[in-house]
Design an enzyme around this catalytic site. Structure first.
Site, PDB file in Angstrom:
ATOM      1  N   MET A  42      66.708  14.120  53.260  1.00  0.00           N
ATOM      2  CA  MET A  42      67.325  15.077  52.367  1.00  0.00           C
ATOM      3  C   MET A  42      66.669  16.432  52.585  1.00  0.00           C
ATOM      4  O   MET A  42      65.608  16.540  53.159  1.00  0.00           O
ATOM      5  CB  MET A  42      67.139  14.599  50.914  1.00  0.00           C
ATOM      6  CG  MET A  42      67.960  15.344  49.915  1.00  0.00           C
ATOM      7  SD  MET A  42      69.736  15.252  50.274  1.00  0.00           S
ATOM      8  CE  MET A  42      70.059  13.495  50.154  1.00  0.00           C
ATOM      9  N   LEU A  45      68.290   5.945  52.544  1.00  0.00           N
ATOM     10  CA  LEU A  45      67.584   6.672  51.489  1.00  0.00           C
ATOM     11  C   LEU A  45      67.768   8.166  51.657  1.00  0.00           C
ATOM     12  O   LEU A  45      67.594   8.696  52.759  1.00  0.00           O
ATOM     13  CB  LEU A  45      66.092   6.340  51.538  1.00  0.00           C
ATOM     14  CG  LEU A  45      65.152   7.278  50.772  1.00  0.00           C
ATOM     15  CD1 LEU A  45      65.397   7.189  49.270  1.00  0.00           C
ATOM     16  CD2 LEU A  45      63.691   6.986  51.110  1.00  0.00           C
ATOM     17  N   SER A  46      68.095   8.865  50.584  1.00  0.00           N
ATOM     18  CA  SER A  46      68.077  10.321  50.527  1.00  0.00           C
ATOM     19  C   SER A  46      69.024  10.909  51.574  1.00  0.00           C
ATOM     20  O   SER A  46      70.230  10.702  51.492  1.00  0.00           O
ATOM     21  CB  SER A  46      66.636  10.818  50.685  1.00  0.00           C
ATOM     22  OG  SER A  46      66.524  12.171  50.356  1.00  0.00           O
ATOM     23  N   ALA A  47      68.508  11.618  52.593  1.00  0.00           N
ATOM     24  CA  ALA A  47      69.389  12.095  53.653  1.00  0.00           C
ATOM     25  C   ALA A  47      70.073  10.920  54.343  1.00  0.00           C
ATOM     26  O   ALA A  47      71.233  11.013  54.758  1.00  0.00           O
ATOM     27  CB  ALA A  47      68.607  12.923  54.667  1.00  0.00           C
TER      28      ALA A  47
END
Length: 433
Positions: free
Chosen positions: A1, A178-180
């Protein structure tokens, strides 16, 4: 992210591969990203050093795969192959977060535990600093988040190679991240709905939210509010003419995530329930041990859960794990963004239908145990934040848990908030008992 704190510096655009057209915009984005990077100073180096030092001593090295396709996104492919991989095994694609590596994600997420237990292949895609200075998947760049292009196309080629090289079942491909990596999971589910039967987005972003670095920051926080129909149209536009079936989607999000605010879980729910033609009111709700994670399920006419939202209490930005050797335990917490809480990989494996349990729809929906009457508070936004019922970002207040925008963070804006279940607040002005 995308990050702006020392442990999560902001990304620069890819420098390793030239793009056609839009050079002025790319230069502007690069300058903006570089400015934020300079503000974080030498902290750029710290996460990678920490990540390398955090690999558990007993971790098994992943197998690197070369020549899996044209690889237009310049990604690296790794696999974890159980010792006794059955014929026509399922495959799960796993996508790491910013500053992480495939090995780090494998060592800490716990996915390999269940791959060994239940017999499925895990494909770990890894991006590089040539693609993104902070090793974030470029979920926000049109050159990487469209069907047949860039990183998304590379990951699709990995799935095809898994079928030809390892004999996996092309009808049982799943993806999580996860995230990005969670945001790129959204990309893959939208761009390749015929490839992925299901996906699990952990602390991620709806598809179609960001188109460049600047808009991507807004997607992360304070988040973007669109109608379910608008979100669903973004998915349909990713593969025009596709008539389904659409992937099933599990959403995992920490209630206290300051990096990718919890509102994104609501927008993801809106997006995928609308894609499946469902409403946004859950058909079933329950809590998961050991930490009372709140699960909401959105069910099709035949009783299958098409979308589920899992709101994890008391954690920030990361993958929930539960180190240990119990049947519902997994993962490690030796590095950032793997948070001791609940083994999300256990429940994701179960959602994917890879654990061997019977998945026939129940004849009766589960009934939650009786709950206490909802508690309500009427106060200014300032008072809600001070009492822990809301958070503040960018001068605005947001209800904790639901992520609803309360307006400006000051003493002049007043709302009534209802708490149900504990720790989850929604606006209830004029309707709270």
């Amino acid at each position: 992210m995308l990050y702006v704190t020392p442990s999560h510096p902001a990304p620069a655009v890819r420098t390793g591969r030239p793009r056609g057209g839009g050079g002025g915009l790319r230069r502007l984005v690069a300058v903006l990203a570089a400015a934020v990077t300079l503000a974080t100073g030498a902290a750029l180096v710290a996460p990678a050093t920490e990540a390398r030092a955090a690999v558990p001593p007993a971790a098994a090295a992943l197998e690197r795969v070369t020549n899996f396709g044209a690889n237009p996104g310049a990604l690296t492919m790794y696999v974890h192959r159980p010792a006794a991989l059955p014929a026509n095994a399922p495959v799960v694609v796993a996508l790491h977060g910013c500053t992480q590596s495939a090995q780090l994600y494998a060592d800490n997420s716990g996915l390999n535990t269940f791959a060994d237990r239940h017999g499925f292949l895990v494909v770990y895609a890894e991006t590089t600093t040539a693609n993104n200075a902070n090793k974030c998947f470029n979920w926000f760049q049109p050159g990487d988040n469209r069907r047949g292009q860039g990183e998304a196309a590379s990951i699709r080629q990995m799935v095809a190679h898994a079928t030809s090289a390892y004999g996996t079942d092309p009808a049982r491909a799943q993806v999580t991240g996860l995230s990005a990596g969670g945001a790129m999971t959204s990309v893959l589910l939208a761009a390749y709905p015929e490839v992925f039967a299901a996906g699990a987005v952990v602390a991620g972003i709806p598809y179609g939210c960001g188109v460049d670095v600047i808009s991507a920051f807004g997607c992360m926080s304070p988040g973007v509010d669109r109608t379910p129909a608008a979100w669903a149209q973004a998915v349909r536009d990713a593969h025009p003419g596709y008539a389904g079936p659409w992937p099933r989607v599990a959403i995992w999000h920490g209630d206290n995530d300051p990096t990718v605010v919890p509102r994104n879980a609501d927008e993801l729910r809106d997006q995928w329930t609308a894609v499946h033609g469902l409403g946004q009111t859950p058909d079933r709700t329950s809590t998961l041990a050991p930490n009372n994670t709140r699960r909401s399920e959105y069910v099709t006419a035949d009783g299958r859960t098409a979308v589920e939202v899992n709101r994890v209490p008391g954690i920030g930005h990361g993958t929930p794990v539960a180190p240990g050797t119990g049947p519902q335990q997994c993962g490690a917490t030796g590095t950032q963004h793997f948070i001791a809480s609940i083994c999300s990989s256990y429940w994701i494996t179960r959602f994917f239908g890879l654990d061997g349990t019977v998945t026939d729809p129940p004849t009766e929906p589960p009934v939650d145990p009786p709950t206490e009457p909802a508690a309500c508070w009427t106060a200014s936004n300032y008072e809600h934040v001070q009492a822990g019922r809301a958070t503040t970002t960018g001068g605005y207040a947001y209800a904790k848990g639901s992520g609803q925008n309360l307006g400006l963070y000051n003493t002049f804006v007043t709302h009534t908030l209802k708490e149900t279940p504990p720790g989850h607040y929604t606006i209830a002005t004029g309707s709270c008992p």
